[in-house]
Write an enzyme that holds these catalytic residues in place. Structure first.
Site, PDB file in Angstrom:
ATOM      1  N   GLY A 213       0.831  -1.198   0.000  1.00 33.24           N
ATOM      2  CA  GLY A 213       0.000   0.000   0.000  1.00 33.24           C
ATOM      3  C   GLY A 213       0.861   1.242   0.000  1.00 33.24           C
ATOM      4  O   GLY A 213       1.929   1.273  -0.603  1.00 33.24           O
ATOM      5  N   GLU A 214       0.388   2.285   0.636  1.00 30.54           N
ATOM      6  CA  GLU A 214       1.058   3.581   0.748  1.00 30.54           C
ATOM      7  C   GLU A 214       1.055   4.383  -0.554  1.00 30.54           C
ATOM      8  O   GLU A 214       1.316   5.572  -0.555  1.00 30.54           O
ATOM      9  CB  GLU A 214       2.520   3.444   1.221  1.00 30.54           C
ATOM     10  CG  GLU A 214       2.700   2.808   2.573  1.00 30.54           C
ATOM     11  CD  GLU A 214       4.163   2.731   2.993  1.00 30.54           C
ATOM     12  OE1 GLU A 214       5.051   3.227   2.250  1.00 30.54           O
ATOM     13  OE2 GLU A 214       4.436   2.168   4.075  1.00 30.54           O
TER      14      GLU A 214
END
Length: 354
Positions: free
Chosen positions: A318-319
């Site tokens: 993610g991120e």
């Protein structure tokens, strides 16, 4: 449908199909066998149509990483405690997270947006403070958000996309940070795409078999508790989503309204994209799904959407990490379109007839 949301949806128009023939002709006239650059040509064509410009610009790029906490973390569905969310936000703001490394490498600007972290941050460079609440409620016992709060988060995402377009950004990307957020994302997929919870529930940050079964049970409980509320895509978002997911949905809608292509990150960001698509199918013309997540269920989600992600690197962080990598390929595809010589200009002989 809330009036402000309907006004946003009304501003979204399909991409300019009228440019398709001219853009394809240009790609075919470049000094290469027709179609030999494969998906790079498809990406360039989609970018041209999304921007409505036969000479599209792509130099300024931005990812917004939306952060929020989730009440359902109290059910023990994650391998990490909820306090990791603000800790990781500080890590990002200090430049030490994976997304920082990859955005620097790709020449992408990064904003970290506090949509609902259970922590009071000081004013820091790179932090955008848009907190709606200090985390969602526990969706296993009731709605995650009120519809008013969900709308505020969604419209905030749309505003940030509009501000980025006005600031001259040509390509936007989504990212997220929030302990336990694979749980609401999975619940949204199950309801909005009509898929079984078991088939799409993954291990998130690395839970064991026992906790995986518990996570499945919690998601089913949340859907049962909130089922009567899930009458529309927006109501489902409020009941089962989170503040960062609502903001991602709004960010995508706002980008589409501004005719700005947007790169969707992985499993969580795709949940925001599904909400946006259910609210307005025309946003598909502006979406690039960056990668096929290693998180169980993402393949089924992509197949349900008829989407073909750009990359398959077994990412599950993610991120915005997958979006940052994919942005480089999209930029390369647009440069191919803009900068390669044509057969006529380069005086290169074309393929002879058979």
């Amino acid at each position: 449908m809330p009036e402000k949301l309907q006004l946003l949806l009304d501003r979204i128009k399909p991409a300019s199909r009228s440019l398709s023939d001219a853009a394809r002709a240009h790609l075919d006239d470049l000094t290469k066998p027709q179609g030999s650059l494969g998906r790079l040509e498809e990406i360039a064509l989609k970018y041209v149509l999304a921007t409505g410009n036969l000479s599209p610009l792509l130099s300024k790029k931005k990812i917004c990483c939306f952060a929020a906490d989730h009440g359902v973390a109290a059910e023990g569905v994650s391998a990490f405690p909820a306090e990791v969310t603000p800790q990781m936000v500080y890590n990002m703001l200090g430049g030490g997270a994976a997304i920082n490394v990859l955005t620097r490498h790709a020449g992408v600007d990064l904003d970290v947006v506090d949509m609902g972290v259970n922590h009071d941050f000081p004013d820091l460079a790179g932090l955008v403070k848009r907190k709606v609440q200090p985390g969602s409620a526990n969706m296993a016992t009731g709605p995650a958000m009120s519809e008013e709060d969900a709308l505020q988060a969604l419209l905030c995402g749309a505003e940030l996309a509009a501000e980025a377009q006005e600031a001259g950004y040509h390509l936007l990307g989504t990212g997220e940070m929030g302990i336990a957020n694979t749980t609401p994302a999975t619940a949204l997929y199950a309801v909005l795409l009509d898929v079984s919870v078991e088939s799409i529930t993954g291990r998130g940050t690395g839970i064991d078999d026992e906790r995986l079964l518990h996570k499945i049970a919690v998601i089913k409980q949340a859907i049962a508790v909130n089922g009567s509320r899930c009458t529309t895509p927006f109501a489902t978002l409020a009941a089962l989503g989170g503040y960062e997911i609502a903001a991602i949905a709004g960010f995508i809608l706002g980008a589409a309204a501004a005719r700005t292509p947007v790169v969707v990150d992985g499993f969580i960001s795709s949940a925001g994209a599904v909400v946006a698509l259910k609210l307005c199918p025309a946003v598909e013309d502006y979406l690039f799904f960056s990668h096929l997540s290693n998180e169980q269920g993402h393949r089924a989600v992509m197949e349900k959407l008829g989407a073909r992600p750009i990359l398959d690197l077994d990412l599950r962080l993610g991120e915005g990490t997958g979006a940052a990598i994919a942005m480089q390929l999209i930029e390369g595809a647009v440069k191919i379109y803009n900068e390669m010589a044509t057969f006529s200009a380069a005086r290169v002989s074309e393929k002879s007839g058979e």
